[in-house]
Design an enzyme around this catalytic site. Structure first.
Site, mmCIF file in Angstrom:
data_model
loop_
_atom_site.group_PDB
_atom_site.id
_atom_site.type_symbol
_atom_site.label_atom_id
_atom_site.label_comp_id
_atom_site.label_asym_id
_atom_site.label_seq_id
_atom_site.Cartn_x
_atom_site.Cartn_y
_atom_site.Cartn_z
ATOM 1 N N TYR A 144 -35.869 -28.545 22.604
ATOM 2 C CA TYR A 144 -37.058 -28.973 21.866
ATOM 3 C C TYR A 144 -36.844 -28.705 20.385
ATOM 4 C CZ TYR A 144 -41.948 -29.149 20.284
ATOM 5 O OH TYR A 144 -43.120 -29.441 19.620
ATOM 6 N N ASP A 239 -30.605 -25.294 15.780
ATOM 7 C CA ASP A 239 -32.036 -25.038 15.724
ATOM 8 C C ASP A 239 -32.262 -23.622 16.247
ATOM 9 O OD1 ASP A 239 -34.724 -24.792 16.048
ATOM 10 O OD2 ASP A 239 -35.021 -26.735 17.035
ATOM 11 N N LYS A 267 -40.896 -19.499 13.360
ATOM 12 C CA LYS A 267 -41.383 -18.392 14.189
ATOM 13 C C LYS A 267 -41.224 -17.018 13.527
ATOM 14 C CE LYS A 267 -41.728 -21.291 18.089
ATOM 15 N NZ LYS A 267 -40.958 -22.277 18.795
HETATM 16 C C1 LIG Z 1 -41.090 -23.846 18.353
HETATM 17 C C2 LIG Z 1 -39.858 -24.634 18.111
HETATM 18 C C3 LIG Z 1 -39.809 -25.681 17.189
HETATM 19 C C4 LIG Z 1 -41.039 -26.211 16.504
HETATM 20 O O1 LIG Z 1 -41.633 -25.273 15.700
HETATM 21 P P1 LIG Z 1 -43.198 -25.475 15.300
HETATM 22 O O2 LIG Z 1 -43.446 -24.380 14.324
HETATM 23 O O3 LIG Z 1 -43.952 -25.346 16.576
HETATM 24 O O4 LIG Z 1 -43.314 -26.830 14.711
HETATM 25 C C5 LIG Z 1 -38.595 -26.262 16.925
HETATM 26 N N1 LIG Z 1 -37.480 -25.857 17.561
HETATM 27 C C6 LIG Z 1 -37.495 -24.865 18.463
HETATM 28 C C7 LIG Z 1 -36.226 -24.443 19.102
HETATM 29 C C8 LIG Z 1 -38.681 -24.237 18.794
HETATM 30 O O5 LIG Z 1 -38.699 -23.304 19.745
#
Ligand SMILES: *Cc1c(COP(=O)(O)O)cnc(C)c1O
Length: 428
Positions: A144, A239, A267
């Protein structure tokens, strides 16, 4: 346990917010329940509108590595708020946070702060496309990267035939530019590069996948991606929105010894406030406006509150032996869970790394999206609801990761393991 107030709030919420929530997984749909409305978080615990208390393993989906309302983070936010919440002008905190990030993650020469992980990944692929002057990106099933159009595409019938959108509203024109490969399957990526290597701007992935439940990477797979992208002059984007500062002080890349060209963060670096970041090699990052031609902006980007919370969090993480402590606690929990499942004979796959873990109700190892999907989601729903009744708040979906925080103590771990035993014995 009663959820009367939560239920009434949810009814009201649904009349003014689609589905009653501002992010879909919060709705508890995949466990067939209604969500709890939370009134307070303190350390490892959250409290709902009906006064119920839970040990929290969601941690706001990753940011809260220090637990809820850590006093030093709260103080940093309060101090910052008293000085003004946003200037729309540069300030020292932004530089400090950027320096901390670049020092902790050697592949990041420069970094740009944004407001969410979604913005970070979206901007990173725009930059990769501009830098390589190519349009296609490769992603992996089950990873994701936020909700930008280019990422809401899943594998189609064949690897090279392009994908299908996972949401209406994604323009058909975009579909052919996102190629979806299989996680931990280097051959699937090799095939794509053989066919269209000169058109691929970047390969983007979670170096450890946390959004199909926790799925650990095959190290050879990651090294292979580094070689393959470098060989075809495509960029490798990690990511690390979840893994950044979760697995060590820095990124998972520090532990792997692999340097991606670009890294996305979010995060934890916002300490519980909205933040994202993307960064990497100097020659690539200098293409961003106003230094270069690639446009990306944000009214509240680098705002003093979020930056203060991020700095406070990173300082605590840098100073302590917190990561060893997280490893120990979560290892103890894992060991106790394995014993329970062995004794009750219920087949599960437990994936764990550091303070992250997932319990899949399946007999097979879970190494990619396909094997994750074999998990029995109805079993998970029963497990989830049993745990909730016993005061343990797990992610309301089989395909999410549990997070242990610095605020969880060994008593919390014991209480959790005891609850798992009771719930599993009742289920088996
Ligand atoms: C949470 C997440 C996102 C998106 O971050 P948001 O702050 O919710 O837009 C992107 N990549 C990964 C791996 C994530 O866990």
């Amino acid at each position: 346990m009663k959820f009367v107030r939560s239920s009434s709030l949810f009814s009201k919420a649904r009349t003014v917010i689609p589905g009653g929530v501002n992010s879909p997984v919060r709705a508890f749909k995949s466990v067939g329940m209604e969500p709890l409305f939370i009134t307070r978080g303190q350390g490892a615990r959250i409290f709902d509108a009906d006064g119920n208390e839970f040990i929290d393993y969601v941690g706001s989906w990753g940011p809260l590595i220090l637990g809820h309302s850590h006093p030093r983070v709260v103080e940093a936010i309060q101090t910052a708020a008293g000085m003004g919440t946003s200037y729309g002008a540069p300030h020292q905190g932004e530089v400090e946070l950027a320096e901390m990030i670049c020092q902790a993650i050697p592949s990041m020469d420069m970094v740009r702060l944004v407001n969410s992980g979604t913005e970070a990944t979206m901007s990173a692929i725009r930059l990769a496309r501009a830098f390589t002057r190519r349009d296609k990106i490769v992603k992996f099933a089950g990873c994701y990267h936020g909700h930008a159009d280019s990422f809401l595409i899943q594998a189609g019938s064949g690897l090279l035939t392009g994908g299908v959108p996972t949401s209406p509203g994604v323009p058909a024109d975009l579909i052919g530019n996102t190629i979806v490969c299989r996680y931990n399957d280097l051959d699937s990526v090799r095939t794509v590069f053989e066919q269209m290597g000169t058109e691929i701007a970047a390969v983007i992935l979670e170096p450890m996948a946390g959004n199909m439940g926790l799925v650990l990477p095959d190290i050879e797979f990651l090294h292979g991606l580094r070689e393959l992208t470098a060989g075809h002059e495509a960029l490798l984007i990690f990511d690390e929105v979840i893994t950044g500062f979760r697995v060590t002080y820095g990124g998972l890349q520090n532990l792997l010894g692999i340097e991606p060209d670009l890294t996305c963060l979010g995060k934890i670096i916002g300490g519980g406030l909205p933040v994202g970041a993307y960064g990497g090699r100097c020659d690539i990052m200098r293409m961003m406006a106003p230094e270069g031609p690639v446009y990306q902006a944000g009214t509240l980007s680098g705002n003093p509150l979020a930056v203060a919370a991020g700095i406070a969090t990173l300082k605590i993480l840098e100073a302590g032996e917190l990561y060893d402590d997280l490893e120990t606690k979560t290892y103890v929990l894992e060991t106790r869970l394995r014993t329970v499942f062995e004794e009750t004979g219920l087949p599960v796959a437990i994936n764990r790394y550091g303070s992250m873990f997932s319990i899949f109700f399946t007999e097979e190892d879970v190494t990619d999206y396909e094997s994750a999907l074999k998990a029995d989601t109805r079993m998970y729903a029963r497990f989830f609801s049993g745990m909730l009744e016993r005061g343990i708040y797990l992610p309301p979906s089989q395909f999410e990761t549990c997070f242990v925080s610095a605020a969880h103590d060994i008593k919390d771990i014991d209480q959790t393991a005891d609850a798992v035993r009771q719930v599993i014995e009742a289920m088996a």
